[in-house]
Design a protein around this motif. Sequence first.
Motif, PDB file in Angstrom:
ATOM      1  N   SER A  40       0.836  -1.214   0.000  1.00 63.46           N
ATOM      2  CA  SER A  40       0.000   0.000   0.000  1.00 63.46           C
ATOM      3  C   SER A  40       0.859   1.248   0.000  1.00 63.46           C
ATOM      4  O   SER A  40       0.541   2.247  -0.685  1.00 63.46           O
ATOM      5  CB  SER A  40      -0.916  -0.009   1.236  1.00 63.46           C
ATOM      6  N   PHE A  41       1.956   1.192   0.778  1.00 61.34           N
ATOM      7  CA  PHE A  41       2.851   2.347   0.805  1.00 61.34           C
ATOM      8  C   PHE A  41       3.479   2.584  -0.571  1.00 61.34           C
ATOM      9  O   PHE A  41       3.626   3.745  -1.017  1.00 61.34           O
ATOM     10  CB  PHE A  41       3.949   2.111   1.859  1.00 61.34           C
ATOM     11  N   ALA A  42       3.840   1.500  -1.244  1.00 56.85           N
ATOM     12  CA  ALA A  42       4.400   1.638  -2.598  1.00 56.85           C
ATOM     13  C   ALA A  42       3.384   2.258  -3.535  1.00 56.85           C
ATOM     14  O   ALA A  42       3.721   3.115  -4.397  1.00 56.85           O
ATOM     15  CB  ALA A  42       4.849   0.276  -3.114  1.00 56.85           C
ATOM     16  N   GLN A  43       2.109   1.868  -3.391  1.00 57.25           N
ATOM     17  CA  GLN A  43       1.055   2.458  -4.223  1.00 57.25           C
ATOM     18  C   GLN A  43       0.886   3.950  -3.926  1.00 57.25           C
ATOM     19  O   GLN A  43       0.652   4.766  -4.828  1.00 57.25           O
ATOM     20  CB  GLN A  43      -0.257   1.711  -3.997  1.00 57.25           C
ATOM     21  N   VAL A  44       1.011   4.286  -2.620  1.00 59.32           N
ATOM     22  CA  VAL A  44       0.926   5.705  -2.254  1.00 59.32           C
ATOM     23  C   VAL A  44       2.066   6.493  -2.902  1.00 59.32           C
ATOM     24  O   VAL A  44       1.867   7.588  -3.456  1.00 59.32           O
ATOM     25  CB  VAL A  44       0.960   5.850  -0.713  1.00 59.32           C
ATOM     26  N   VAL A  45       3.270   5.906  -2.817  1.00 60.66           N
ATOM     27  CA  VAL A  45       4.429   6.571  -3.416  1.00 60.66           C
ATOM     28  C   VAL A  45       4.239   6.737  -4.919  1.00 60.66           C
ATOM     29  O   VAL A  45       4.522   7.808  -5.502  1.00 60.66           O
ATOM     30  CB  VAL A  45       5.719   5.774  -3.103  1.00 60.66           C
ATOM     31  N   ASP A  46       3.732   5.670  -5.589  1.00 57.77           N
ATOM     32  CA  ASP A  46       3.499   5.745  -7.041  1.00 57.77           C
ATOM     33  C   ASP A  46       2.463   6.804  -7.371  1.00 57.77           C
ATOM     34  O   ASP A  46       2.633   7.577  -8.344  1.00 57.77           O
ATOM     35  CB  ASP A  46       3.040   4.386  -7.564  1.00 57.77           C
ATOM     36  N   ALA A  47       1.383   6.854  -6.584  1.00 57.81           N
ATOM     37  CA  ALA A  47       0.326   7.852  -6.851  1.00 57.81           C
ATOM     38  C   ALA A  47       0.861   9.262  -6.683  1.00 57.81           C
ATOM     39  O   ALA A  47       0.563  10.182  -7.480  1.00 57.81           O
ATOM     40  CB  ALA A  47      -0.859   7.607  -5.937  1.00 57.81           C
ATOM     41  N   GLU A  99       6.755   7.154 -17.229  1.00 56.07           N
ATOM     42  CA  GLU A  99       7.244   6.058 -16.359  1.00 56.07           C
ATOM     43  C   GLU A  99       6.366   5.893 -15.124  1.00 56.07           C
ATOM     44  O   GLU A  99       6.158   4.779 -14.641  1.00 56.07           O
ATOM     45  CB  GLU A  99       8.689   6.355 -15.952  1.00 56.07           C
ATOM     46  N   ALA A 100       5.853   7.031 -14.610  1.00 57.70           N
ATOM     47  CA  ALA A 100       5.021   6.959 -13.411  1.00 57.70           C
ATOM     48  C   ALA A 100       3.706   6.232 -13.674  1.00 57.70           C
ATOM     49  O   ALA A 100       3.175   5.544 -12.800  1.00 57.70           O
ATOM     50  CB  ALA A 100       4.762   8.360 -12.868  1.00 57.70           C
ATOM     51  N   VAL A 101       3.170   6.392 -14.912  1.00 59.03           N
ATOM     52  CA  VAL A 101       1.882   5.759 -15.226  1.00 59.03           C
ATOM     53  C   VAL A 101       2.049   4.485 -16.031  1.00 59.03           C
ATOM     54  O   VAL A 101       1.067   3.910 -16.513  1.00 59.03           O
ATOM     55  CB  VAL A 101       0.966   6.743 -15.986  1.00 59.03           C
ATOM     56  N   ILE A 163      -5.905  12.094 -15.417  1.00 62.38           N
ATOM     57  CA  ILE A 163      -4.787  11.356 -14.791  1.00 62.38           C
ATOM     58  C   ILE A 163      -4.740  11.624 -13.291  1.00 62.38           C
ATOM     59  O   ILE A 163      -4.600  10.706 -12.461  1.00 62.38           O
ATOM     60  CB  ILE A 163      -3.465  11.748 -15.472  1.00 62.38           C
ATOM     61  N   LEU A 164      -4.899  12.924 -12.901  1.00 54.90           N
ATOM     62  CA  LEU A 164      -4.853  13.268 -11.475  1.00 54.90           C
ATOM     63  C   LEU A 164      -6.034  12.672 -10.703  1.00 54.90           C
ATOM     64  O   LEU A 164      -5.895  12.261  -9.547  1.00 54.90           O
ATOM     65  CB  LEU A 164      -4.843  14.795 -11.320  1.00 54.90           C
ATOM     66  N   GLU A 165      -7.215  12.629 -11.375  1.00 55.83           N
ATOM     67  CA  GLU A 165      -8.395  12.066 -10.708  1.00 55.83           C
ATOM     68  C   GLU A 165      -8.174  10.579 -10.359  1.00 55.83           C
ATOM     69  O   GLU A 165      -8.437  10.120  -9.252  1.00 55.83           O
ATOM     70  CB  GLU A 165      -9.605  12.225 -11.601  1.00 55.83           C
ATOM     71  N   ARG A 166      -7.657   9.841 -11.359  1.00 52.28           N
ATOM     72  CA  ARG A 166      -7.409   8.413 -11.103  1.00 52.28           C
ATOM     73  C   ARG A 166      -6.245   8.217 -10.120  1.00 52.28           C
ATOM     74  O   ARG A 166      -6.252   7.297  -9.298  1.00 52.28           O
ATOM     75  CB  ARG A 166      -7.128   7.709 -12.428  1.00 52.28           C
ATOM     76  N   SER A 167      -5.263   9.097 -10.237  1.00 51.95           N
ATOM     77  CA  SER A 167      -4.149   9.014  -9.299  1.00 51.95           C
ATOM     78  C   SER A 167      -4.612   9.306  -7.868  1.00 51.95           C
ATOM     79  O   SER A 167      -4.193   8.646  -6.908  1.00 51.95           O
ATOM     80  CB  SER A 167      -3.065  10.003  -9.719  1.00 51.95           C
ATOM     81  N   GLU A 168      -5.532  10.303  -7.742  1.00 54.04           N
ATOM     82  CA  GLU A 168      -6.064  10.619  -6.412  1.00 54.04           C
ATOM     83  C   GLU A 168      -6.862   9.453  -5.850  1.00 54.04           C
ATOM     84  O   GLU A 168      -6.760   9.119  -4.656  1.00 54.04           O
ATOM     85  CB  GLU A 168      -6.956  11.868  -6.528  1.00 54.04           C
ATOM     86  N   ARG A 170      -6.476   6.310  -6.589  1.00 48.58           N
ATOM     87  CA  ARG A 170      -5.534   5.249  -6.195  1.00 48.58           C
ATOM     88  C   ARG A 170      -4.808   5.625  -4.900  1.00 48.58           C
ATOM     89  O   ARG A 170      -4.539   4.779  -4.060  1.00 48.58           O
ATOM     90  CB  ARG A 170      -4.525   5.009  -7.319  1.00 48.58           C
ATOM     91  N   LEU A 171      -4.499   6.915  -4.749  1.00 55.87           N
ATOM     92  CA  LEU A 171      -3.826   7.356  -3.526  1.00 55.87           C
ATOM     93  C   LEU A 171      -4.709   7.141  -2.308  1.00 55.87           C
ATOM     94  O   LEU A 171      -4.255   6.607  -1.276  1.00 55.87           O
ATOM     95  CB  LEU A 171      -3.448   8.833  -3.670  1.00 55.87           C
ATOM     96  N   LEU A 172      -5.974   7.544  -2.449  1.00 58.51           N
ATOM     97  CA  LEU A 172      -6.892   7.366  -1.320  1.00 58.51           C
ATOM     98  C   LEU A 172      -7.097   5.883  -0.998  1.00 58.51           C
ATOM     99  O   LEU A 172      -7.143   5.486   0.182  1.00 58.51           O
ATOM    100  CB  LEU A 172      -8.241   8.032  -1.639  1.00 58.51           C
ATOM    101  N   ALA A 173      -7.212   5.062  -2.034  1.00 59.75           N
ATOM    102  CA  ALA A 173      -7.391   3.619  -1.823  1.00 59.75           C
ATOM    103  C   ALA A 173      -6.155   3.018  -1.152  1.00 59.75           C
ATOM    104  O   ALA A 173      -6.249   2.174  -0.246  1.00 59.75           O
ATOM    105  CB  ALA A 173      -7.665   2.930  -3.150  1.00 59.75           C
TER     106      ALA A 173
END
Length: 497
Positions: A40-47, A99-101, A163-168, A170-173
């Motif tokens: 989960s932390f890795a996903q947060v970092v990626d988001a 690379e981030a996405v 992109i930011l909406e989906r990233s947000e 994923r960050l919240l999840a």
Amino acid sequence: MPISQAFFRRTNLLLMAAGILALVTIVAGSLWLTLASERSFAQVVDAREVRSASADLMSLVQDAETGQRGFLLTRDATYLAPYTEAVARFEERFQRLAEAVADEVDMGPYAARLRRALDAKMAELAETVAASQRGDFAGALALVEDGRGKTLMDEARAAFASILERSEARLLAAIAAQETAASRLRWVTIIGAIVILGLAAAAAWTILSYTNEIVGARRELEVLNAGLEERVRERTDALIKANQEIQRFAYIVTHDLRAPLVNIMGFTSELEETLKPIGAYLDASDDKAVALKAEAEAALKTDAPEALEFIRSSTRKMDGLINAILKISREGSRALKPERVMLDALLEAAAAAVHHQASETGGGIAIEAKTDRIVSDRFSLDQIIGNLLDNAIKYRAPDRPLQIVARTLAPRPGWVAIEIEDNGRGIAASDHERIFELFRRSGTQNTPGEGIGLAHVRTLVRNLGGDITVRSEFGVGTTFTVLLPADLRSVKRSHES
């Protein structure tokens, strides 16, 4: 309920197994939840990387647009610095976002659309800047005013927003998943700690209980060993006394029975001698018979009856001695019947039976009962107390009223003492043990008796598991103390074991 050794071992093994299982479960759960938290932390970092790359790229494009418009408005080439720097770093910034996405499949179309819009926007900016650098400011302004650049920027912003909406999301999840994993890890730790503490407490309780039982058993064993040593010592003393008494008894019996036999044998021989003159008289002729007649008559009428009377007296004495021995023997083999006896009532009944004899001298009998009950053989107690009261009356002092005190007390736990105290003639110190021997009496023998009363009493007392002692001062008085177990049943169980 006592904890057996098998139960103790089985319980400890089960608790140990449960503890190991709980520990393994806690470790496994902690590792799994830790890995989930790390994911989960890795996903947060990626988001956050997507958000950061998007913001940097958007800022870079805006800097390029700002530089382009400043140059168009002022026609000063220094305003192209932001544009020039943005163009130089555009590919790098876009590559970072790509690379981030890259691992986000659903963001691929939006990244491609963003690339197309930004490429077109950067081309539109480059075209206007090139026209301005050629001096065609009117043409450059016409390109800006036709709205194509704004449309491209709006498309880029829409792609950025998607992109930011989906990233947000994923960050919240990822943050929620990380919080859930942390909460579960915390509960696993708390519940695991409670389980382990519970198992440790159960093990500690089992160990302490078993240890306490071992300590208690050891103390009981020590007490039993001490009691056993005391009982062994008491029985050894009793056996020594019994052996000494048997030796004295054997001596007394052989001595006292032998005396009448010697008398019988002597007077039998004398009787034989007495019959000789009679035989001589009967065998003599007429002239000699006259001379032997007087001697024969004396032997027949005087010597023979006297010898027969001595023989008869010795025979009666032997019969009395044998009957006394049989009486004591029968008493020793009689079955005892333990029952609850009220000592004060027993003493009052025994005192009432001899009260008239005590009152003849102006005296009386007092009763002091400090302990009121005992479990023993009533018949034996009646005979013991009766004999001691009879002795006190029989051997009273002639010069003073007889005073008797019958008392009961508890000298130590589990024992009862009965004392019969009088102010009679007393007993000489040399006779304190002799009076308990069979056929032995002390002092002036001015009262009838065969010397078996106190011997009989001691036999009765010892049958009840006790002992009798005497304290006396000649001319002052005597106190007999009978020490008995408070419960005869415990003595019987001890002997049976």
